[in-house]
Scaffold this motif. Structure first.
Motif, PDB file in Angstrom:
ATOM      1  N   ILE A 118      45.346  42.361  26.594  1.00 54.90           N
ATOM      2  CA  ILE A 118      44.483  41.223  26.305  1.00 54.90           C
ATOM      3  C   ILE A 118      43.057  41.740  26.156  1.00 54.90           C
ATOM      4  CG2 ILE A 118      43.591  39.005  27.093  1.00 54.90           C
ATOM      5  CD1 ILE A 118      46.541  38.838  26.592  1.00 54.90           C
ATOM      6  N   GLU A 119      42.420  41.441  25.023  1.00 60.43           N
ATOM      7  CA  GLU A 119      41.025  41.829  24.810  1.00 60.43           C
ATOM      8  C   GLU A 119      40.116  40.645  25.079  1.00 60.43           C
ATOM      9  OE1 GLU A 119      37.240  42.336  22.456  1.00 60.43           O
ATOM     10  OE2 GLU A 119      38.806  40.816  22.227  1.00 60.43           O
ATOM     11  N   ILE A 120      39.073  40.863  25.885  1.00 62.11           N
ATOM     12  CA  ILE A 120      38.094  39.829  26.191  1.00 62.11           C
ATOM     13  C   ILE A 120      36.696  40.430  26.093  1.00 62.11           C
ATOM     14  CG2 ILE A 120      39.625  38.480  27.684  1.00 62.11           C
ATOM     15  CD1 ILE A 120      38.246  39.823  30.084  1.00 62.11           C
ATOM     16  N   ASP A 121      35.680  39.559  26.055  1.00 63.93           N
ATOM     17  CA  ASP A 121      34.283  39.985  25.991  1.00 63.93           C
ATOM     18  C   ASP A 121      33.547  39.417  27.196  1.00 63.93           C
ATOM     19  OD1 ASP A 121      34.350  40.918  22.986  1.00 63.93           O
ATOM     20  OD2 ASP A 121      35.214  38.902  23.008  1.00 63.93           O
ATOM     21  N   ILE A 122      32.591  40.167  27.739  1.00 65.02           N
ATOM     22  CA  ILE A 122      31.922  39.694  28.953  1.00 65.02           C
ATOM     23  C   ILE A 122      30.403  39.739  28.844  1.00 65.02           C
ATOM     24  CG2 ILE A 122      33.852  40.285  30.469  1.00 65.02           C
ATOM     25  CD1 ILE A 122      32.236  42.754  31.375  1.00 65.02           C
ATOM     26  N   PHE A 123      29.782  38.753  29.516  1.00 68.97           N
ATOM     27  CA  PHE A 123      28.343  38.666  29.726  1.00 68.97           C
ATOM     28  C   PHE A 123      28.104  38.295  31.185  1.00 68.97           C
ATOM     29  CE2 PHE A 123      28.044  38.342  25.127  1.00 68.97           C
ATOM     30  CZ  PHE A 123      26.789  38.873  24.838  1.00 68.97           C
ATOM     31  N   LYS A 124      26.850  38.415  31.611  1.00 69.65           N
ATOM     32  CA  LYS A 124      26.474  37.994  32.965  1.00 69.65           C
ATOM     33  C   LYS A 124      25.726  36.680  32.877  1.00 69.65           C
ATOM     34  CE  LYS A 124      23.322  40.336  35.247  1.00 69.65           C
ATOM     35  NZ  LYS A 124      22.665  41.380  36.047  1.00 69.65           N
ATOM     36  N   SER A 125      26.110  35.739  33.739  1.00 72.05           N
ATOM     37  CA  SER A 125      25.458  34.428  33.774  1.00 72.05           C
ATOM     38  C   SER A 125      24.112  34.531  34.482  1.00 72.05           C
ATOM     39  CB  SER A 125      26.351  33.412  34.483  1.00 72.05           C
ATOM     40  OG  SER A 125      26.451  33.740  35.865  1.00 72.05           O
ATOM     41  N   GLY A 126      23.371  33.426  34.448  1.00 72.10           N
ATOM     42  CA  GLY A 126      22.065  33.403  35.082  1.00 72.10           C
ATOM     43  C   GLY A 126      22.119  33.566  36.586  1.00 72.10           C
ATOM     44  N   ASP A 127      23.252  33.221  37.224  1.00 67.87           N
ATOM     45  CA  ASP A 127      23.394  33.396  38.673  1.00 67.87           C
ATOM     46  C   ASP A 127      24.216  34.633  39.028  1.00 67.87           C
ATOM     47  OD1 ASP A 127      25.639  32.208  37.609  1.00 67.87           O
ATOM     48  OD2 ASP A 127      25.982  30.841  39.288  1.00 67.87           O
ATOM     49  N   GLY A 128      24.287  35.578  38.077  1.00 65.35           N
ATOM     50  CA  GLY A 128      24.856  36.885  38.384  1.00 65.35           C
ATOM     51  C   GLY A 128      26.359  36.984  38.397  1.00 65.35           C
ATOM     52  N   LYS A 129      27.053  36.019  37.796  1.00 64.66           N
ATOM     53  CA  LYS A 129      28.516  36.079  37.699  1.00 64.66           C
ATOM     54  C   LYS A 129      28.913  36.638  36.328  1.00 64.66           C
ATOM     55  CE  LYS A 129      28.847  33.963  41.667  1.00 64.66           C
ATOM     56  NZ  LYS A 129      29.280  34.700  42.887  1.00 64.66           N
ATOM     57  N   VAL A 130      30.041  37.323  36.283  1.00 66.54           N
ATOM     58  CA  VAL A 130      30.529  37.862  35.012  1.00 66.54           C
ATOM     59  C   VAL A 130      31.426  36.815  34.361  1.00 66.54           C
ATOM     60  CG1 VAL A 130      31.718  39.760  33.856  1.00 66.54           C
ATOM     61  CG2 VAL A 130      30.447  40.191  35.972  1.00 66.54           C
ATOM     62  N   VAL A 131      31.050  36.383  33.156  1.00 65.87           N
ATOM     63  CA  VAL A 131      31.797  35.354  32.448  1.00 65.87           C
ATOM     64  C   VAL A 131      32.369  35.927  31.155  1.00 65.87           C
ATOM     65  CG1 VAL A 131      30.524  33.426  33.417  1.00 65.87           C
ATOM     66  CG2 VAL A 131      29.681  34.509  31.332  1.00 65.87           C
ATOM     67  N   VAL A 132      33.380  35.268  30.634  1.00 68.31           N
ATOM     68  CA  VAL A 132      34.100  35.759  29.466  1.00 68.31           C
ATOM     69  C   VAL A 132      33.693  34.948  28.240  1.00 68.31           C
ATOM     70  CG1 VAL A 132      36.388  36.122  28.460  1.00 68.31           C
ATOM     71  CG2 VAL A 132      36.015  36.524  30.902  1.00 68.31           C
ATOM     72  N   THR A 133      32.979  35.583  27.330  1.00 67.92           N
ATOM     73  CA  THR A 133      32.532  34.963  26.087  1.00 67.92           C
ATOM     74  C   THR A 133      32.103  36.055  25.123  1.00 67.92           C
ATOM     75  OG1 THR A 133      30.977  33.390  25.093  1.00 67.92           O
ATOM     76  CG2 THR A 133      30.161  34.684  26.945  1.00 67.92           C
ATOM     77  N   HIS A 134      32.224  35.785  23.841  1.00 68.94           N
ATOM     78  CA  HIS A 134      31.885  36.787  22.837  1.00 68.94           C
ATOM     79  C   HIS A 134      30.382  36.868  22.579  1.00 68.94           C
ATOM     80  CE1 HIS A 134      31.572  38.520  18.704  1.00 68.94           C
ATOM     81  NE2 HIS A 134      32.584  39.265  19.126  1.00 68.94           N
ATOM     82  N   ASP A 135      29.657  35.798  22.883  1.00 68.75           N
ATOM     83  CA  ASP A 135      28.244  35.727  22.531  1.00 68.75           C
ATOM     84  C   ASP A 135      27.409  35.200  23.682  1.00 68.75           C
ATOM     85  OD1 ASP A 135      28.440  36.243  19.473  1.00 68.75           O
ATOM     86  OD2 ASP A 135      29.876  34.622  19.820  1.00 68.75           O
ATOM     87  N   ASP A 136      26.182  35.713  23.784  1.00 65.56           N
ATOM     88  CA  ASP A 136      25.223  35.169  24.732  1.00 65.56           C
ATOM     89  C   ASP A 136      24.730  33.803  24.257  1.00 65.56           C
ATOM     90  OD1 ASP A 136      23.563  35.089  26.968  1.00 65.56           O
ATOM     91  OD2 ASP A 136      21.921  36.118  25.970  1.00 65.56           O
ATOM     92  N   GLU A 137      24.635  33.630  22.932  1.00 62.53           N
ATOM     93  CA  GLU A 137      24.186  32.368  22.352  1.00 62.53           C
ATOM     94  C   GLU A 137      25.288  31.322  22.489  1.00 62.53           C
ATOM     95  OE1 GLU A 137      22.438  35.865  20.048  1.00 62.53           O
ATOM     96  OE2 GLU A 137      24.424  35.225  20.694  1.00 62.53           O
TER      97      GLU A 137
END
Length: 417
Positions: free
Chosen positions: A96-115
């Motif tokens: 399974i391929e996923i993309d990750i960013f860090k949220s404003g409260d420091g959690k790692v979330v799964v999404t392709h874009d920051d926008e």
């Protein structure tokens, strides 16, 4: 018309954070387990025909949906959601391929874009029209808490952005069943989109390794076009005692063919162009110099030199596609993948595991069969039909690595036409 962010967050019960619903999404029931095991048997048939070197990787779950605009065909699940990832697991995906960013409260979330507007359902994709009170500076994943992100619908049924912890919980649950039945576990392919999420991601892996024996490091592969972040990830992982972490750096078209050969839309000015003279030396230094696992390249960019590089260095190839669902109408992708899997371990990041597997299985039969074969298919209306095929009429596929596979028109553009 502008929409108040308060109304998005509170008007429907399906947008509430519901712990019971989250638990259902991160677990497989008995029926789902049986579906996964049945479809895994079809994947095992493909592996047997490809020397166990070809693994089907679900791209963003069941493929990108943001490419269709502010909404998308109702037959698709929103990309990178638990619903899309679970659907890929049920299809029998090897990875399974996923993309990750860090949220404003420091959690790692799964999404392709920051926008956020690139994935939020029924939000205009250019960012020109945002919910009331939001700007392009505020409507970003990195500016929102997980609680705020969970209130933003990504699909027509209220699907929301998951955390990496939730995705790992779902994959771990599926892997427990696969292990029980003696099957290979699902590999989690994490694309690091946010260079600032390295420490938080490693924290999650350390916690998960302590609590879940079904998620060893060898079942995780990191990739990214942010090569310095990958080097940091590897160094910090080793400092924590996480040895043998798997990393496959993303290789851009420009890395292979040179910026001078690129059009603004990332296509090649000369479709017959070869690799840039320094490309292989640069890639060798990047991958072998950092003891990375392999090369993550776009399927249509792969040629003989990078495959030879992978073979001599005992590295894997990750072949990516994006917005390519018309598998039945294009044989180039299957011929290229079957040729690759004859030489190296190949991860194919595809939009639909089931569709890709059917075409690859059929192609392997046609290429390697003996005598005249009777083949069976269903047409677009669901009607059955049979036809005869003589494998000796099939062209030699080894030449496809000289010219590359022909890139098809994006499926979302076909839909719009």
């Amino acid at each position: 018309m502008n929409v108040s962010p308060t109304s998005i967050y509170t008007t429907s019960a399906i947008h509430k954070i519901d712990e019971q619903a989250d638990l259902i999404l991160t677990r497989l029931n008995e029926s789902e387990k049986q579906t996964m095991l049945e479809n895994r048997s079809y994947s095992e048939m493909l592996k047997e025909r490809t020397g166990h070197h070809l693994l089907l990787t679900a791209h963003r779950g069941t493929g990108p949906t943001s490419v269709f605009g502010s909404s998308f065909p109702d037959k698709y699940l929103p990309e990178n959601t638990l619903q899309a990832i679970k659907a890929a697991i049920l299809q029998g995906a090897d990875a399974i391929e996923i993309d990750i960013f860090k949220s404003g409260d420091g959690k790692v979330v799964v999404t392709h874009d920051d926008e956020i507007w690139r994935n939020a359902f029924q939000v205009e994709r250019s960012g020109i029209q945002l919910p009331e009170g939001e700007t392009t500076e505020s409507y970003l994943v990195g500016q929102k808490t997980v609680e705020e992100l969970k209130r933003i619908p990504l699909g027509r049924n209220g699907e929301t952005m998951p955390t990496l912890a939730e995705v790992m919980e779902l994959v771990n649950d599926a892997n427990q069943t696969l292990t029980l039945y003696g099957k290979n576990t699902i590999i989690l392919n994490i694309e690091l989109k946010d260079a600032g999420a390295v420490n938080e991601t490693l924290d999650l892996l350390a916690d998960d390794l302590d609590g879940h024996a079904s998620a060893p490091l060898e079942s995780i592969v990191f990739c990214s076009f942010k090569h310095e972040a990958l080097k940091e990830l590897k160094e910090k992982a080793e400092q924590r005692g996480m040895s043998g972490i798997n990393i496959a750096p993303g290789i851009k078209t420009a890395d292979l063919f040179g910026k001078d050969n690129m059009n603004p839309d990332f296509s090649l000015k000369d479709p017959n162009a070869g690799y840039h003279p320094q490309a292989m030396d640069n890639l060798r230094k990047l991958v072998e110099g950092n003891d990375f696992q392999g090369y993550d390249g776009i399927l249509w960019d792969l040629r003989e030199p990078i495959v030879d590089l992978a073979v001599t260095g005992n590295k894997a190839i990750h072949a990516s596609t994006s917005d390519f669902r018309q598998y039945a109408d294009n044989r180039d992708f299957s011929h290229l993948l079957l040729e690759l899997s004859n030489r190296v371990d190949t991860f194919f990041k595809c939009d639909n595991v089931d569709d890709a597997r059917k075409v690859l299985l059929e192609s392997s039969i046609l290429l390697n069969g003996i005598g005249i074969q009777m083949m069976y298919k269903q047409n677009s209306t669901g009607e059955d039909y049979f036809y005869f095929y003589r494998p000796n009429d099939q062209q030699d596929t080894s030449a496809i690595l000289q010219t590359g596979a022909k890139k098809p028109i994006a499926y979302s553009k076909l839909e719009r036409n």
